[in-house]
Design a protein around this motif. Structure first.
Motif, mmCIF file in Angstrom:
data_model
loop_
_atom_site.group_PDB
_atom_site.id
_atom_site.type_symbol
_atom_site.label_atom_id
_atom_site.label_comp_id
_atom_site.label_asym_id
_atom_site.label_seq_id
_atom_site.Cartn_x
_atom_site.Cartn_y
_atom_site.Cartn_z
ATOM 1 N N VAL A 253 0.839 -1.207 0.000
ATOM 2 C CA VAL A 253 0.000 0.000 0.000
ATOM 3 C C VAL A 253 0.871 1.253 0.000
ATOM 4 O O VAL A 253 0.377 2.361 -0.237
ATOM 5 C CB VAL A 253 -0.935 0.032 1.233
ATOM 6 C CG1 VAL A 253 -1.934 -1.103 1.167
ATOM 7 C CG2 VAL A 253 -0.132 -0.049 2.534
ATOM 8 N N SER B 287 -3.015 -3.152 -8.679
ATOM 9 C CA SER B 287 -3.142 -3.834 -7.394
ATOM 10 C C SER B 287 -2.850 -5.323 -7.473
ATOM 11 O O SER B 287 -3.319 -6.025 -8.375
ATOM 12 C CB SER B 287 -4.555 -3.647 -6.840
ATOM 13 O OG SER B 287 -4.765 -4.443 -5.697
ATOM 14 N N LEU C 223 -3.014 -6.401 -4.140
ATOM 15 C CA LEU C 223 -3.234 -6.252 -2.702
ATOM 16 C C LEU C 223 -4.156 -7.328 -2.129
ATOM 17 O O LEU C 223 -5.022 -7.856 -2.828
ATOM 18 C CB LEU C 223 -3.857 -4.883 -2.420
ATOM 19 C CG LEU C 223 -3.001 -3.656 -2.733
ATOM 20 C CD1 LEU C 223 -3.875 -2.411 -2.751
ATOM 21 C CD2 LEU C 223 -1.877 -3.515 -1.705
ATOM 22 N N GLU D 147 -8.636 -6.724 1.850
ATOM 23 C CA GLU D 147 -8.942 -5.572 2.696
ATOM 24 C C GLU D 147 -8.270 -4.300 2.176
ATOM 25 O O GLU D 147 -8.888 -3.224 2.106
ATOM 26 C CB GLU D 147 -8.501 -5.831 4.140
ATOM 27 C CG GLU D 147 -9.213 -6.970 4.828
ATOM 28 C CD GLU D 147 -8.590 -8.322 4.525
ATOM 29 O OE1 GLU D 147 -7.582 -8.356 3.770
ATOM 30 O OE2 GLU D 147 -9.098 -9.333 5.035
ATOM 31 N N ASP D 148 -6.997 -4.419 1.808
ATOM 32 C CA ASP D 148 -6.268 -3.258 1.295
ATOM 33 C C ASP D 148 -6.801 -2.825 -0.066
ATOM 34 O O ASP D 148 -6.856 -1.631 -0.375
ATOM 35 C CB ASP D 148 -4.768 -3.574 1.199
ATOM 36 C CG ASP D 148 -4.123 -3.720 2.567
ATOM 37 O OD1 ASP D 148 -4.620 -3.107 3.520
ATOM 38 O OD2 ASP D 148 -3.119 -4.459 2.675
ATOM 39 N N LYS E 283 -9.926 -0.778 0.360
ATOM 40 C CA LYS E 283 -9.605 0.580 0.800
ATOM 41 C C LYS E 283 -9.123 1.424 -0.377
ATOM 42 O O LYS E 283 -9.512 2.590 -0.531
ATOM 43 C CB LYS E 283 -8.538 0.544 1.891
ATOM 44 C CG LYS E 283 -9.026 -0.019 3.207
ATOM 45 C CD LYS E 283 -7.893 -0.076 4.231
ATOM 46 C CE LYS E 283 -8.367 -0.689 5.537
ATOM 47 N NZ LYS E 283 -7.248 -0.804 6.520
#
Length: 205
Positions: A47, A74, A76, A79-80, A83
């Motif tokens: 992130v 991404s 990621l 959860e990240d 966001k």
């Protein structure tokens, strides 16, 4: 319409600007011009990406976030990613990926038929989520295979670790010694903040 191109490579040895010509040609094919380019060498699973954060800070509603593929944006964990996606949506950015045809409608100045636009938008959003999940799964599988390969090489007495880039190491040490912060050092040394932290920790040992 303001088109912001984001280009990313995972390591300092890779060329983050490799896809720039493809993105520029894509914009030209849609009678558009890329107004701003954000380029960095950083893991898509992190992130902490200064250029992506700068893009989000600069963005205005209706701007286009142009990438070669979703995995450039991404890798990621869920959860990240959620966001990051929420931050993108809150800025009113439209994600357009070269390898995702349903996203190309984002390059249009007019929405046309509202129903069709909403349907395509919903389909595109679903596909972006799916491709983000696939990108993360691919990352995890590659990491697992890499770890297995390292363990096998260690067992055979052949593992030597990743070679050190002495020039980069020296440059980072000099910048840190001059009082620059982690992000400023990463920017001036053209590397990721993770690399700066790793070199700093090795130096302090």
């Amino acid at each position: 319409m303001f088109i912001r191109a984001y280009l990313r490579a995972s390591t300092e040895e890779q060329d983050a600007g490799r896809a720039r010509a493809s993105l520029e040609q894509f914009a030209t094919d849609h009678n558009k011009v890329i107004a701003s380019v954000y380029l960095e060498n950083a893991s898509g699973a992190s992130v902490d990406r200064p250029e992506l954060l700068r893009l989000l800070k600069d963005a205005r509603k209706g701007d286009v976030l142009l990438v070669e593929s979703i995995d450039r944006l991404s890798r990621l964990p869920v959860e990240d990613w959620q966001k990051l996606k929420a931050a993108i949506d809150s800025k009113g950015l439209r994600i357009v990926a070269l390898d995702l045809p349903t996203s190309h409608q984002g390059m249009q100045d007019t929405k046309g038929d509202e129903f069709t636009g909403r349907m395509l938008g919903a389909i595109n959003s679903m596909l972006v989520e799916m491709m983000a999940a696939i990108a993360r799964k691919d990352y995890e599988q590659r990491r697992e295979r890499q770890a297995q390969g390292i363990e096998k090489a260690k067992a055979a007495g052949k593992y030597q670790g990743r070679p050190i880039n002495s020039d980069l190491h020296r440059r980072v040490v000099e910048l840190l010694g001059a009082g620059l912060g982690i992000r400023a050092t990463a920017r001036h040394a053209n590397c990721s903040t993770t690399t700066v932290l790793r070199i700093r920790d090795l130096t302090s040992q």
